[in-house]
Design a protein around this motif. Structure first.
Motif, mmCIF file in Angstrom:
data_model
loop_
_atom_site.group_PDB
_atom_site.id
_atom_site.type_symbol
_atom_site.label_atom_id
_atom_site.label_comp_id
_atom_site.label_asym_id
_atom_site.label_seq_id
_atom_site.Cartn_x
_atom_site.Cartn_y
_atom_site.Cartn_z
ATOM 1 N N UNK A 62 -11.410 44.181 35.763
ATOM 2 C CA UNK A 62 -10.493 44.931 36.601
ATOM 3 C C UNK A 62 -9.078 45.013 36.063
ATOM 4 N N UNK A 63 -8.854 44.876 34.777
ATOM 5 C CA UNK A 63 -7.524 44.917 34.202
ATOM 6 C C UNK A 63 -7.472 45.876 33.032
ATOM 7 N N UNK A 64 -8.051 47.065 33.195
ATOM 8 C CA UNK A 64 -8.049 48.048 32.125
ATOM 9 C C UNK A 64 -6.651 48.615 31.955
ATOM 10 N N UNK A 65 -6.327 49.051 30.750
ATOM 11 C CA UNK A 65 -5.007 49.567 30.422
ATOM 12 C C UNK A 65 -5.109 51.058 30.140
ATOM 13 N N UNK A 66 -4.161 51.883 30.610
ATOM 14 C CA UNK A 66 -4.202 53.317 30.298
ATOM 15 C C UNK A 66 -4.213 53.548 28.797
ATOM 16 N N UNK A 67 -4.919 54.561 28.322
ATOM 17 C CA UNK A 67 -5.016 54.800 26.874
ATOM 18 C C UNK A 67 -3.672 55.032 26.206
ATOM 19 N N UNK A 68 -2.723 55.610 26.943
ATOM 20 C CA UNK A 68 -1.434 55.942 26.347
ATOM 21 C C UNK A 68 -0.412 54.827 26.496
ATOM 22 N N UNK A 69 -0.807 53.688 27.001
ATOM 23 C CA UNK A 69 0.132 52.589 27.249
ATOM 24 C C UNK A 69 -0.303 51.326 26.514
ATOM 25 N N UNK A 70 0.566 50.354 26.533
ATOM 26 C CA UNK A 70 0.268 49.044 25.959
ATOM 27 C C UNK A 70 0.436 47.995 27.055
ATOM 28 N N UNK A 71 -0.585 47.220 27.270
ATOM 29 C CA UNK A 71 -0.546 46.168 28.284
ATOM 30 C C UNK A 71 -0.410 44.817 27.590
ATOM 31 N N UNK A 72 0.554 44.070 28.031
ATOM 32 C CA UNK A 72 0.802 42.774 27.428
ATOM 33 C C UNK A 72 1.193 41.780 28.513
#
Length: 289
Positions: A62-72
């Protein structure tokens, strides 16, 4: 937006992530233990079961990241970085546990209602340097309680529903927008929590009077100008004109009604005069004799 790690020592109500977990490291550790024990410590079935549960713990459900963003992860909190990605709208698949969200330097033109409603842990939101022109009344519904910083500077905002901002407890940055100085903006300045470092950069791009254009809104208000009283006077004048119009219509109606009745009465009198008169009783008696 201030540094993402600033102020984290005071505690945070947002969700926290467990330490980083690598599936390969997890499986490697199990195989190493199995190798040291010569295969005696774990049977093949036990090893498979342990590896399966290890993978379950490592997968970020449940912690997917948008393709155009960076999740850190910063200071134990989820940071979603979508700066300078040519976005024209707010991504819809932002992780629900995001605490920091940077959407600056894009081409977003509108913030629709409930745009961040699912981000209940959001604390800092950066929407600066976009092309935002319209903000709906319920744009920040769902994040009002926890949001601490909202940056809307350097956009194309001329006006904004005060309901969208006054419900927030966040510190606001509204500088460098083509503001139309009016009562709603004045109420925001009085009641909202504005960043003191940027409040002087809220200038009147347009205003009811030309002399206010180009001046900081704070300076205009300090000079004694009250845009809300101007609106009240305008409303009073409009109400007076409306009442005067209705009163004039009533008078015209009464005059027309009286004139029409007078004409009908004159016509009736003329009609009665045109009727032949009945012979008198004396004339009738003499004729009979």
């Amino acid at each position: 937006m201030r540094e993402l790690a600033a102020g984290r020592g005071r505690g945070n109500t947002g969700s926290r992530h467990p330490p980083s977990c690598s599936p390969f490291a997890c499986l490697g550790g199990l195989l190493l233990i199995w190798g040291w024990g010569g295969g005696e410590s774990f049977s093949s079935l036990q090893l498979c079961v342990q590896a399966f549960f290890c993978l379950l713990l490592c997968v970020p459900w449940g912690s997917s990241c948008p393709p155009s963003c960076q999740c850190t992860e910063r200071a134990g909190a989820m940071a979603v970085l979508c700066s300078s990605r040519h976005l024209e709208e707010i991504p819809k698949d932002i992780p629900k546990d995001a605490v920091f969200l940077k959407l600056d330097a894009n081409s977003i033109t509108r913030i629709p209602s409930n745009a961040f409603r699912h981000l209940s842990h959001l604390e800092e939101l950066d929407l600066s340097r976009n092309a935002i022109e319209k903000i709906d009344r319920a744009a920040f519904k769902g994040v009002a309680a926890g949001l601490r910083t909202l940056d809307l500077s350097s956009n194309r905002i001329r006006s904004i529903p005060k309901e969208a901002l006054l419900a927030l407890n966040a510190k606001l940055r509204l500088a460098n927008n083509p503001w139309h100085c009016e009562c709603a903006l004045q109420e925001v300045l009085w009641e909202a929590r504005l960043d003191p470092d940027s409040v002087q950069d809220i200038t009147c791009h347009t205003a009811p009077r030309e002399e206010y254009v180009g001046k900081p809104l704070l300076q205009v208000l300090d000079a004694g100008v009250n845009f809300c009283s101007v609106r009240q006077r305008t409303t009073d004048v409009a109400m007076f004109i409306t009442m005067f119009g209705w009163f004039a219509m009533v008078i015209v109606y009464v005059i027309c009604y009286v004139r029409h009745n007078r004409e009908d009465a004159c016509k009736h009198v003329d009609y009665l005069k045109s009727l032949p008169s009945a012979p008198s009783h004396a004339e009738t008696t003499s004729t009979a004799l």
